[in-house]
Design an enzyme around this catalytic site. Structure first.
Site, mmCIF file in Angstrom:
data_model
loop_
_atom_site.group_PDB
_atom_site.id
_atom_site.type_symbol
_atom_site.label_atom_id
_atom_site.label_comp_id
_atom_site.label_asym_id
_atom_site.label_seq_id
_atom_site.Cartn_x
_atom_site.Cartn_y
_atom_site.Cartn_z
ATOM 1 N N HIS A 111 13.612 5.387 12.143
ATOM 2 C CA HIS A 111 13.393 5.529 10.702
ATOM 3 C C HIS A 111 14.144 6.768 10.199
ATOM 4 O O HIS A 111 14.298 7.749 10.934
ATOM 5 C CB HIS A 111 11.880 5.688 10.502
ATOM 6 C CG HIS A 111 11.405 5.580 9.090
ATOM 7 N ND1 HIS A 111 11.675 6.535 8.146
ATOM 8 C CD2 HIS A 111 10.666 4.643 8.461
ATOM 9 C CE1 HIS A 111 11.118 6.185 6.998
ATOM 10 N NE2 HIS A 111 10.494 5.034 7.159
ATOM 11 N N GLU A 135 -0.310 -9.051 -0.890
ATOM 12 C CA GLU A 135 -0.832 -8.459 0.362
ATOM 13 C C GLU A 135 -2.067 -7.597 0.045
ATOM 14 O O GLU A 135 -2.144 -6.409 0.372
ATOM 15 C CB GLU A 135 0.236 -7.659 1.106
ATOM 16 C CG GLU A 135 -0.103 -7.438 2.575
ATOM 17 C CD GLU A 135 0.998 -6.733 3.358
ATOM 18 O OE1 GLU A 135 0.966 -5.512 3.447
ATOM 19 O OE2 GLU A 135 1.889 -7.429 3.891
ATOM 20 N N ARG A 194 2.916 8.394 8.793
ATOM 21 C CA ARG A 194 2.621 9.800 8.503
ATOM 22 C C ARG A 194 1.479 10.339 9.357
ATOM 23 O O ARG A 194 1.515 11.488 9.792
ATOM 24 C CB ARG A 194 2.256 9.969 7.023
ATOM 25 C CG ARG A 194 3.454 10.304 6.163
ATOM 26 C CD ARG A 194 3.120 10.278 4.680
ATOM 27 N NE ARG A 194 4.338 9.934 3.951
ATOM 28 C CZ ARG A 194 5.108 10.800 3.324
ATOM 29 N NH1 ARG A 194 4.787 12.060 3.284
ATOM 30 N NH2 ARG A 194 6.211 10.406 2.711
ATOM 31 N N ASP A 227 0.793 -1.237 0.000
ATOM 32 C CA ASP A 227 0.000 0.000 0.000
ATOM 33 C C ASP A 227 0.818 1.277 0.000
ATOM 34 O O ASP A 227 0.344 2.319 0.431
ATOM 35 C CB ASP A 227 -0.903 -0.016 1.241
ATOM 36 C CG ASP A 227 -0.124 -0.289 2.524
ATOM 37 O OD1 ASP A 227 1.105 -0.085 2.508
ATOM 38 O OD2 ASP A 227 -0.732 -0.721 3.517
ATOM 39 N N HIS A 259 6.759 5.385 12.790
ATOM 40 C CA HIS A 259 7.115 6.169 11.604
ATOM 41 C C HIS A 259 5.930 6.676 10.786
ATOM 42 O O HIS A 259 6.105 7.427 9.834
ATOM 43 C CB HIS A 259 8.011 5.337 10.674
ATOM 44 C CG HIS A 259 7.268 4.232 9.968
ATOM 45 N ND1 HIS A 259 6.567 4.452 8.798
ATOM 46 C CD2 HIS A 259 7.088 2.945 10.279
ATOM 47 C CE1 HIS A 259 5.999 3.318 8.422
ATOM 48 N NE2 HIS A 259 6.296 2.386 9.307
ATOM 49 N N GLU A 271 -2.002 5.070 2.920
ATOM 50 C CA GLU A 271 -1.975 3.652 2.547
ATOM 51 C C GLU A 271 -3.359 3.071 2.264
ATOM 52 O O GLU A 271 -3.523 2.252 1.356
ATOM 53 C CB GLU A 271 -1.274 2.833 3.641
ATOM 54 C CG GLU A 271 0.234 3.061 3.732
ATOM 55 C CD GLU A 271 0.618 4.294 4.542
ATOM 56 O OE1 GLU A 271 -0.287 4.977 5.080
ATOM 57 O OE2 GLU A 271 1.819 4.590 4.633
#
Ligand code: UD1
Ligand code: UDP
Length: 382
Positions: free
Chosen positions: A243, A120, A212, A98, A210, A134
């Site tokens: 990250h 997936e 967004r 995604d 991490h 995503e």
């Protein structure tokens, strides 16, 4: 005789980890030529995975920019794919999951009228802004793809409800295949900070964060909660491979830099990470991949998000949705640290996400799609 060209397109760390065993499985099949096209959405974190799995890229668009925006990733990947697809003319494009690479890869294939297989497929929260972007990426790719490789039965059900076109296969998640080669009881860390950890005498928490949608206040609150947990438990050490996103690094440094028993380290390679998880006490994360890996190792997971598209391990009891609020995160971590019966309830190995044969099923399904095999592969059942 290699008859069909299958091109896997990926660009970030988790896609690479989960596609690596599939790229190899496809290469081992008599009728397939297995090509790798990297967008390079990630650079260092992607290269590290390529090295560990000894994969070579056939194409590399090298699109990463510091603090890249969603539009820049998507447009640079889409434009870069044009000449690659014109030249390679694959018979099938595989994308994973995604990310923006996933969406751009699928869209580029569609523009070239090349069929897409989505690995997936079918994970959903049904909240278009969480995870962001995503949820939208995977929904749009669900419309483009003709072959949908769903890890679980619930993922496949989502796609059936949405009446997507094409064939749906239930395969298990390829990350469980990848773990077969990375997790080893006799593994020795190469990262000095990991070698110095006292896994027997201390309670080691493995932390990653991490996403967004957590940037800004939620991430500050999460890290303040972690600081509180460490300060009130002298037996706890936190290991956080941070990250490389500047938004994440700045926040981590501000809230957790210099805090005693919090180890902020650079991202580690996937073998280091999997073996760290296998030895830690529990995991705190907003990552998708860690939610699948840790339960297979019998490690409790507190998910630092408001919702999850991976409800299977929550149902099995090894994962709890902690959310992003300070009080709730502290409360749930305290319960794991202070109440052995709470810990024991969560610390059992479950494998709702796969049995290590996902790549075989996906390759079999692709052979079936091309008329190379009479039977569809049997579904993965946990
Ligand atoms: C991306 C995916 C996310 C996935 C995550 C895995 C999108 C929109 N997001 O988010 O779904 O969960 O990868 O980690 O596709 N950077 C480096 N070196 C690297 C990697 C990143 O310096 O090897 C820095 C760069 O400054 C880059 C920034 O991190 O601009 C953010 O990378 P980006 O791919 O845009 O977002 P992620 O948060 O990594
Ligand atoms: N991982 C890693 N090194 C690290 C942190 C994570 O190899 O320093 C691995 C982790 O084991 C998992 C994957 O990276 O396989 C998860 O990637 P990430 O959290 O970046 O993305 P997500 O799964 O959230 O999309």
């Amino acid at each position: 005789m290699k008859t069909f060209k299958i091109m896997s397109v990926f660009g970030t760390r988790p896609e690479a980890i989960k596609m690596a065993p599939l790229v190899k499985e496809l290469a081992s099949r008599e009728h397939f030529e297995s090509l790798c096209c990297l967008t390079g959405q990630h650079r260092q974190m992607l290269d590290s995975v390529m090295d560990i799995f000894r994969l070579k890229a056939d194409y590399d668009l090298n699109i990463m920019q510091k603090q890249q925006t969603l539009s820049s990733i998507t447009t640079r990947a889409l434009l870069g794919m044009e000449s690659v697809l014109d030249e390679a003319k694959p018979d099938l494009i595989l994308v994973h999951g995604d990310t923006s690479t996933t969406f751009a890869g699928a869209l580029a294939a569609f523009y070239h009228k090349i069929p897409v297989g989505h690995v997936e497929a079918g994970l959903r929260t049904y909240d278009r802004y969480s995870p962001f972007p995503e949820e939208m990426n995977r929904t749009l790719v669900g419309d483009i793809a003709e072959l949908h490789f769903s890890p679980t039965c619930a993922n496949a059900e989502n796609l059936r409800r949405e009446a997507v076109r094409g064939e749906i296969f239930i395969t298990g998640n390829t990350v469980i295949d990848a773990m077969k080669t990375t997790v080893r009881p006799d593994y020795r860390f190469t990262t000095q900070a990991l070698n110095e950890l006292d896994f027997e005498g201390k309670k080691i928490i493995a932390l990653t964060c991490h996403r967004r949608e957590n940037y800004g206040q939620p991430m500050h609150d999460i890290f303040r909660a972690v600081r509180q947990i460490v300060l009130t438990h002298p037996e706890v050490e936190v290991v956080y491979p941070v990250h490389l996103s500047p938004a994440v690094r700045d926040c981590a440094r501000e809230e957790l830099g210099g805090v005693e028993r919090v180890h902020l380290i650079d991202p580690v390679d996937v073998e280091e990470m999997h073996n760290l998880m296998a030895r830690c006490n529990f995991v705190m994360t907003d990552s998708g991949g860690l939610q699948e890996e840790a339960p297979a190792m019998g490690k409790p997971v507190l998910v630092l998000r408001r919702e999850t598209e991976r409800p299977e391990a929550v149902a099995a009891g090894t994962v709890k949705l902690a959310g992003v609020e300070y009080e709730n995160i502290v409360r749930l971590a305290n319960a794991l640290l202070e109440q052995p019966e709470e810990y024991e309830k969560m610390a059992h190995a479950v494998n709702p996400y796969g049995d290590g044969s996902a790549c075989r099923r996906i390759a079999d399904a692709i052979e079936w799609h091309f008329g190379l095999r009479n039977e569809k592969p049997a579904d993965f059942k946990p």
